[in-house]
Scaffold this active site. Sequence first.
Site, PDB file in Angstrom:
ATOM      1  N   LYS A  78       0.849  -1.187   0.000  1.00  0.00           N
ATOM      2  CA  LYS A  78       0.000   0.000   0.000  1.00  0.00           C
ATOM      3  C   LYS A  78       0.892   1.246   0.000  1.00  0.00           C
ATOM      4  O   LYS A  78       1.892   1.287   0.726  1.00  0.00           O
ATOM      5  CB  LYS A  78      -0.882  -0.023   1.253  1.00  0.00           C
ATOM      6  CG  LYS A  78      -1.886   1.114   1.361  1.00  0.00           C
ATOM      7  CD  LYS A  78      -2.727   0.942   2.636  1.00  0.00           C
ATOM      8  CE  LYS A  78      -3.847   1.960   2.709  1.00  0.00           C
ATOM      9  NZ  LYS A  78      -4.698   1.767   3.910  1.00  0.00           N
ATOM     10  N   SER A 153      -9.733   1.957   2.913  1.00  0.00           N
ATOM     11  CA  SER A 153      -8.847   2.685   2.047  1.00  0.00           C
ATOM     12  C   SER A 153      -7.854   1.826   1.261  1.00  0.00           C
ATOM     13  O   SER A 153      -7.312   2.282   0.253  1.00  0.00           O
ATOM     14  CB  SER A 153      -8.070   3.713   2.869  1.00  0.00           C
ATOM     15  OG  SER A 153      -7.233   3.068   3.806  1.00  0.00           O
ATOM     16  N   SER A 177      -9.920  -0.531   7.070  1.00  0.00           N
ATOM     17  CA  SER A 177      -9.346  -0.405   5.726  1.00  0.00           C
ATOM     18  C   SER A 177      -8.665  -1.634   5.150  1.00  0.00           C
ATOM     19  O   SER A 177      -8.335  -1.647   3.961  1.00  0.00           O
ATOM     20  CB  SER A 177      -8.350   0.738   5.691  1.00  0.00           C
ATOM     21  OG  SER A 177      -9.049   1.939   5.527  1.00  0.00           O
TER      22      SER A 177
HETATM   23  N1  GLN Z   1     -13.168   4.321   6.367  1.00  0.00           N
HETATM   24  C1  GLN Z   1     -12.470   4.663   7.551  1.00  0.00           C
HETATM   25  C2  GLN Z   1     -12.002   6.095   7.475  1.00  0.00           C
HETATM   26  O1  GLN Z   1     -12.245   6.712   6.512  1.00  0.00           O
HETATM   27  C3  GLN Z   1     -11.340   3.708   7.805  1.00  0.00           C
HETATM   28  C4  GLN Z   1     -10.108   4.050   7.110  1.00  0.00           C
HETATM   29  C5  GLN Z   1      -8.942   3.193   7.502  1.00  0.00           C
HETATM   30  O2  GLN Z   1      -9.089   2.157   8.147  1.00  0.00           O
HETATM   31  N2  GLN Z   1      -7.753   3.658   7.143  1.00  0.00           N
HETATM   32  O3  GLN Z   1     -11.418   6.620   8.369  1.00  0.00           O
END
Ligand code: GLN
Length: 490
Positions: A78, A153, A177
């Site tokens: 990532k 994400s 995410s």
């Molecule tokens: N969707 C969540 C956010 O926007 C989780 C994101 C994540 O786990 N990095 O914060």
Amino acid sequence: MNPLQMSLSEMAEGVRQQKLSSRDLVEFYRGRIQKFDKEINSFISLNEEAGAEASRIDEAVKSGRSNGRLLGVPIGIKDLLCTKGLATTAGSKILSNFIPPYDCTVVSRLKEEGAIVLGKLNLDEFAMGSSNETSYFGVCRNPWNKAYVPGGSSGGSAAAVAMGLAPATIGTDTGGSIRQPASFCGVVGFKPTYGRVSRYGIVAYASSLDQAGPMTRSVADAALLSEVISGQDPLDQTTTQRKVPTWQSQLKADLKGLKVGVLKEFVTDSLHADVKKTVNAGIEALCEAGAEIVEVSVPLTKFAVPVYYLIAASEASSNLARYDGVKYGHRAEFSSLSGLDLETFYSKTRGEGFGDEVKRRIMLGTYCLSSGYFDQYYTKACQVRRLIKNEYDSAFAKCDVIVSPVTTTPAFKIGERVSDPLQMYMNDLFTTSTNLAGLPGISVPFGFSVDRLPIGVQLTGAPFAEQSLLNCASALEVAANLKGVVPYES
Ligand code: GLN
């Protein structure tokens, strides 16, 4: 031998025995990326040195190197994890020109075991999002249906594995995410207990919640990768001193003696019928594998989303203060720096460098932390976080692992939720409480919606009880029997 049908251990063993070369593996995946990634957009950049690095591994094997649990295996990363000499953008314009001078601990550990960085994967900007739509480098698409989001994400990390563009990838999970995109793309996504994996060199979003973990085609691969990246790190004081168990070799799908708790709160009005059906089938499979099913309750999960978004945004507003265009990253253009006041310098740079969602979080977080509101918002959220953790402790007195949905719905269409941030945030209903309580969690592919979109089942474990969690995941994997069910022609 077809790499798409091999486990990571089989690949490393093949390279060690010189039955296949690391170079061929890298070329194989690069070929697929070239062919398929135009439509998916899962990679932000490729490691142009990967082929040469693979050849060096092959040479080392010929002259006697035999160690390395990931010997010669290409892994996608990532683009939130710092990679020495390779651009690390966090999916943001503000870091679009940033080339780290060092590797994060996760990547160093992968390399120590012989892995090769294949490239850097698309994500929501600074990992803030649930759909990969906030990336500066464009939306990533779901390989099962390109009109749909891959989740976020770590959308690129999930899509690449699903499409067979990398044998495995590393994602990060602050509020879901890893698990949510894994569920949307039909791959395994595992977030170990907070403190297992070093955060050193991972671009920080919300430091008390962030944790890296593997995204793979199988539970065994996830277990192996987690073993490699876990363990104490003097460079991250939140890592645990506990020894890393050999999760992969102890995997067993027989669940006799295990108690699985069904989360009472999972039945909500917003739960999609196909998700409900899939989770119920998962519960049955766990029972058939020998687990005793009990009901557990974590009533405060209903506050998990607001508590999470207050804490995550607060920590993010503080963490992102460092991007000011002074030492590295994007800097706004000025005809001359002389006479320019610092505030204009910062605000123009940050105004240009950050996207809308990141700005929204910075504003929200700054507000929550401001004097006069701090106790009312941030402190209060931290108190409720503690209560959620206490409720989990009581739940785990009754069971070893908790089963629940990953999300309320299967993947949604690109563009469908961008104009409604609250609806987007509600997508994290079942994933955020795991992070708030610091627990390990996994999403295992278990079924499909009527529209043929993958649906995962989520398992949550007690702190550091990854083995029971992985064993339940293994039982689900066996019952689901989805090996070879892929979104491309095989
Ligand atoms: N969707 C969540 C956010 O926007 C989780 C994101 C994540 O786990 N990095 O914060």
